[in-house]
Every structure is written in structure tokens, then in C-alpha cells.
Design a protein around this motif. Structure first.
Motif, PDB file in Angstrom:
ATOM      1  N   UNK A  80      -6.308  10.115  13.075  1.00  0.00           N
ATOM      2  CA  UNK A  80      -4.960   9.031  12.335  1.00  0.00           C
ATOM      3  C   UNK A  80      -4.431   8.179  11.825  1.00  0.00           C
ATOM      4  N   UNK A  81      -3.574   6.765  12.387  1.00  0.00           N
ATOM      5  CA  UNK A  81      -1.439   7.623  12.414  1.00  0.00           C
ATOM      6  C   UNK A  81      -1.399   6.019  11.581  1.00  0.00           C
ATOM      7  N   UNK A  82      -0.446   6.241  11.528  1.00  0.00           N
ATOM      8  CA  UNK A  82      -0.063   4.219  10.419  1.00  0.00           C
ATOM      9  C   UNK A  82       1.510   4.355  11.872  1.00  0.00           C
ATOM     10  N   UNK A  83       1.586   3.267  11.360  1.00  0.00           N
ATOM     11  CA  UNK A  83       2.671   2.063  12.330  1.00  0.00           C
ATOM     12  C   UNK A  83       3.778   1.716  10.903  1.00  0.00           C
ATOM     13  N   UNK A  84       4.663   0.688  11.457  1.00  0.00           N
ATOM     14  CA  UNK A  84       5.504   0.591  10.565  1.00  0.00           C
ATOM     15  C   UNK A  84       6.115  -0.561  10.816  1.00  0.00           C
ATOM     16  N   UNK A  85       6.669  -1.735  10.475  1.00  0.00           N
ATOM     17  CA  UNK A  85       8.067  -2.711  11.268  1.00  0.00           C
ATOM     18  C   UNK A  85       8.879  -3.163  10.052  1.00  0.00           C
ATOM     19  N   UNK A  86      10.168  -2.966  10.769  1.00  0.00           N
ATOM     20  CA  UNK A  86      11.443  -3.367  10.310  1.00  0.00           C
ATOM     21  C   UNK A  86      11.660  -4.653  10.636  1.00  0.00           C
ATOM     22  N   UNK A  87      12.941  -6.180  10.096  1.00  0.00           N
ATOM     23  CA  UNK A  87      13.145  -6.805  10.971  1.00  0.00           C
ATOM     24  C   UNK A  87      14.264  -6.702  10.647  1.00  0.00           C
TER      25      UNK A  87
END
Length: 214
Positions: A80-87
Motif C-alpha cells: 500500500x502507498x500514499x500520495x500527497x499534494x500541496x499547492x
């Protein structure tokens, strides 16, 4: 300070989620509540479940589109993986927005096989090719999805005596070459195929329709 905090909240990416077809794994997101009113740049990180350290995805660092290909970073398909994004906009950075946990093997959608129809008298032979994964063998050819899944093929026939949407299942199994016999000359036959994964109870969409006349 309040203005900065408001802007941080307004540009924070929304609906961060993985989409996956045939183990091509991409992270998608939508712009924050402010929309894309001004120049907004996005930064993507990913990690394996259980790891404490996030990894930067260099090709998706300071980008302006809303998708990032993480296929190579998520190639251990049972994990299992996670991704994350910021702007960032006007030197203001949002907080990170996190995806749900994503396990490629379980969550990828598997596409239909490709179908080739070969003629003989009174019968047709269908050749099926499993969808391909993005991962390559040492020689460079792509590894078929059958390496990762127990796939069954389902073949449906539609002939011009039937209503357009009336498909009849004529085969289900693992064979890649299927002979359809006792067909009547002068009738047009169309075929569509699906892949089915018993372990996940998942069916693909239909393949493109192949039609032929005996």
C-alpha cells in the motif's frame, strides 16, 4: 497573517486520489476552492505505507497540471502507498492534501483483451491478447497482466439476427485461441471480450467490437 492563512486554505488541493488502469498508477487532484484564478504550482510526494519519510517526485515538483504519474514509484504492487499534494501561489504554500491508502494489485482496473478474428469455412477463430502492464522484461517487452493475475476471458457474440444490445456469452476460460463453430454463412457476427478476475470479482469493460461475415 489571516490573509495568508485564508489563501493557504483556498489553494489547498482537493480530492487527491489514485487512478489505475493495468497497473499504470497516476495521482489526480483538483484545484482548491479558489480555483485556478492565478498561477498555482503543485508539489507531489509519495511513500510506502509504514515508512515515515516522504519522497519527492521530481517530475511533479512545481507543476501546473493536476496529474502525476507514479507508476514506477508504486511498482511493488502488493504494497500500500500514499500520495500527497500541496499547492503554491504568490509565494503562499498550502498544507498537504493526502490520498487514501492505495494498493495497486487490489485497486487497479484491468482492461479488456484485444481480439483478432480469423476466418475459416463455417467457423471463426478468435485470438485474444491480454492487456499489458507498464512493467518491462529485461528484453524490453511489456509484461502481460496475466503475470500478476489469474485472468479469465469472456467472449460474447452478437449476430444480426439478435437485437443490437443482446450479447450471448459463448466462452469463459483461460484459452487465448478460441474456435467458434457451427456458424451460418451470410450472417454477420460481432464479438466483444472482457477480462474477469475471480480473486477480485472484477470485470473489465468490453473490448472494441470486431465484426465479420462468414
Amino acid at each position: 497573517v489571516l490573509e495568508n492563512q485564508d489563501l493557504q486554505d483556498l489553494i489547498k488541493p482537493q480530492k487527491v486520489e489514485f487512478h489505475s488502469l493495468n497497473l499504470n498508477n497516476t495521482l489526480h487532484w483538483q484545484p482548491g476552492r479558489a480555483g485556478e484564478a492565478r498561477e498555482t504550482f503543485y508539489f507531489v510526494q509519495y511513500k510506502l505505507y509504514g515508512q515515515s519519510k516522504w519522497q519527492n517526485k521530481d517530475e511533479c515538483w512545481g507543476i501546473q497540471n493536476h496529474v502525476c504519474d507514479l507508476t514506477n514509484e508504486t511498482s511493488d504492487i502488493q504494497e500500500p502507498y500514499y500520495g500527497r499534494v500541496k499547492a503554491a501561489s504568490a509565494d503562499i504554500y498550502s498544507d498537504w492534501s493526502l490520498s487514501c491508502r492505495f494498493t495497486p494489485w487490489r485497486e487497479t482496473k484491468i482492461g479488456p483483451p484485444t481480439v483478432t478474428v480469423l476466418h475459416s469455412t463455417k467457423s471463426l477463430t478468435l485470438k485474444l491478447q491480454a492487456p499489458l502492464s507498464p512493467y518491462k522484461r529485461k528484453r524490453g517487452s511489456k509484461i502481460p497482466m496475466t503475470n500478476y493475475y489469474d485472468l479469465l476471458y469472456q467472449i460474447f457474440i452478437i449476430n444480426n439476427l439478435l437485437e443490437e444490445q443482446h450479447r450471448v456469452l459463448v466462452y469463459e476460460g483461460k484459452d487465448k485461441i478460441i474456435k467458434i463453430e457451427d456458424l451460418r454463412p451470410g450472417i454477420s457476427y460481432c464479438f466483444e471480450a472482457k477480462t474477469y478476475v475471480p480473486a477480485l470479482d472484477h470485470s473489465s469493460v468490453y473490448s472494441s467490437r470486431q465484426c465479420t461475415m462468414l
